[in-house]
Scaffold this motif. Structure first.
Motif, short mmCIF file in Angstrom:
data_model
loop_
_atom_site.label_atom_id
_atom_site.label_comp_id
_atom_site.label_asym_id
_atom_site.label_seq_id
_atom_site.Cartn_x
_atom_site.Cartn_y
_atom_site.Cartn_z
N TYR A 117 0.86 -1.19 0.00
CA TYR A 117 0.00 0.00 0.00
C TYR A 117 0.90 1.24 0.00
O TYR A 117 1.99 1.24 0.57
N ARG A 118 0.40 2.26 -0.65
CA ARG A 118 1.18 3.49 -0.74
C ARG A 118 1.11 4.28 0.57
O ARG A 118 0.17 4.15 1.34
N ARG A 119 2.10 5.08 0.77
CA ARG A 119 2.16 5.86 2.01
C ARG A 119 1.11 6.97 2.05
O ARG A 119 0.79 7.49 3.12
N ASP A 120 0.56 7.34 0.87
CA ASP A 120 -0.48 8.37 0.89
C ASP A 120 -1.88 7.75 1.06
O ASP A 120 -2.88 8.45 0.95
N GLN A 121 -1.92 6.45 1.34
CA GLN A 121 -3.20 5.79 1.63
C GLN A 121 -3.29 5.52 3.13
O GLN A 121 -2.28 5.15 3.75
N THR A 122 -4.49 5.65 3.69
CA THR A 122 -4.73 5.21 5.06
C THR A 122 -5.51 3.91 4.99
O THR A 122 -6.59 3.87 4.39
#
Ligand code: 15L
Length: 266
Positions: A117-122
């Motif tokens: 998962y990308r770091r800009d996703q929660t």
């Protein structure tokens, strides 16, 4: 009231060594690792077991009230290492627990079960796993076993996707995923005690301002983290070398594990 006896696998490892003194305040501990644990406290039992040896694992679980499973390979590695230690070994442990009537297991899963998962996703506890390594795949397997043994055999299992447990966060990525030893012990206590669990997944993370995870399932189960990595942020960021320049590493939550081959951890 007598203290519950808890089996702690992987007891000689770094994470287990950090939490043992805190766990001893509430539980009697039976340690287990492949070799006898060198720094055993006089109050701790020691029952060495190689997780691939089902008979030895059965001896280790005999008579305990619950299990905290930190054993196995704790970073990326060759399949020849991950398969026996984390796949076969975790199966042996769950099966030994079922046969011995031990109903409670806390499983040390990892952020690397969802590292792509990308770091800009929660992300929350119910996202589709996106493992970033063979190691991450083995943690998804362990979570699946927890689900099977909880729902099929009525056991009570908490899988904790641990970020990084240390006394303090060591780099920018860890400001998001750090958990203090005392917050991790609080989550383990929930796994060992909270009634009504079948299988639950939570994030092993302190109450970090910069967290990438929605840990509302942990909060629902009673988790009230005491720490936040933000108090270390200024010092950590001043010492951080900055982005690696490789977007695969820099943009994903698993960081270097998203690139690592069999060579080890980070
Ligand atoms: C893990 O799962 C490892 O066990 C630990 O050594 C750290 O590398 C941690 O992840 C991390 O992502 O920082």
């Amino acid at each position: 009231m007598t203290m519950k006896l808890i089996l702690l696998t992987g007891a000689a490892g770094g994470a287990a060594r950090m939490i043992r003194p805190l766990l001893r305040e509430t539980y009697r501990l039976r340690l287990s690792d492949r070799a006898p644990v060198a720094d055993r406290h006089p109050d701790e039992e020691d029952v060495p077991a190689d997780l691939t040896d089902a008979e030895a694992v059965a001896r280790a679980v005999e008579g305990v009230d619950g299990i905290v499973h930190f054993g196995g390979f704790s970073v990326e590695g060759p399949w020849e290492a991950i398969l026996p230690a984390n796949i076969e070994g975790t199966y042996n442990l769950y099966e030994a627990a079922r046969q011995a009537g031990v109903r409670r297991i806390v499983f040390a899963s990892s952020n690397h079960a969802v590292g792509f998962y990308r770091r800009d996703q929660t992300i929350g506890d119910n996202v589709t796993p996106l493992p970033d390594s063979r190691y991450g795949v083995s943690k998804v397997f362990g979570e699946a076993l927890g689900s099977l043994y909880g729902h099929k055999y009525g056991m009570e299992i908490l899988s904790i996707r641990i970020g990084n447990v240390l006394d303090r966060p060591v780099d920018a990525r860890r400001l998001a995923i750090w958990i203090s030893p005392r917050d991790l012990v609080q989550l383990i206590g929930i796994g060992l005690e909270r009634p009504g669990i079948r299988h639950e997944i939570v994030y092993g993370v302190s109450g970090n301002t910069r967290s990438w995870w929605d840990n509302s399932n942990a909060h629902r189960l009673g988790y009230r983290p005491q720490d936040d990595s933000e108090v270390f942020a200024e010092a950590v960021l001043a010492a951080d070398p900055g982005p690696s320049g490789d977007d695969v590493i820099d943009l994903h939550q698993g960081g270097p594990f998203c690139r690592l081959e069999a060579g080890g951890g980070a």
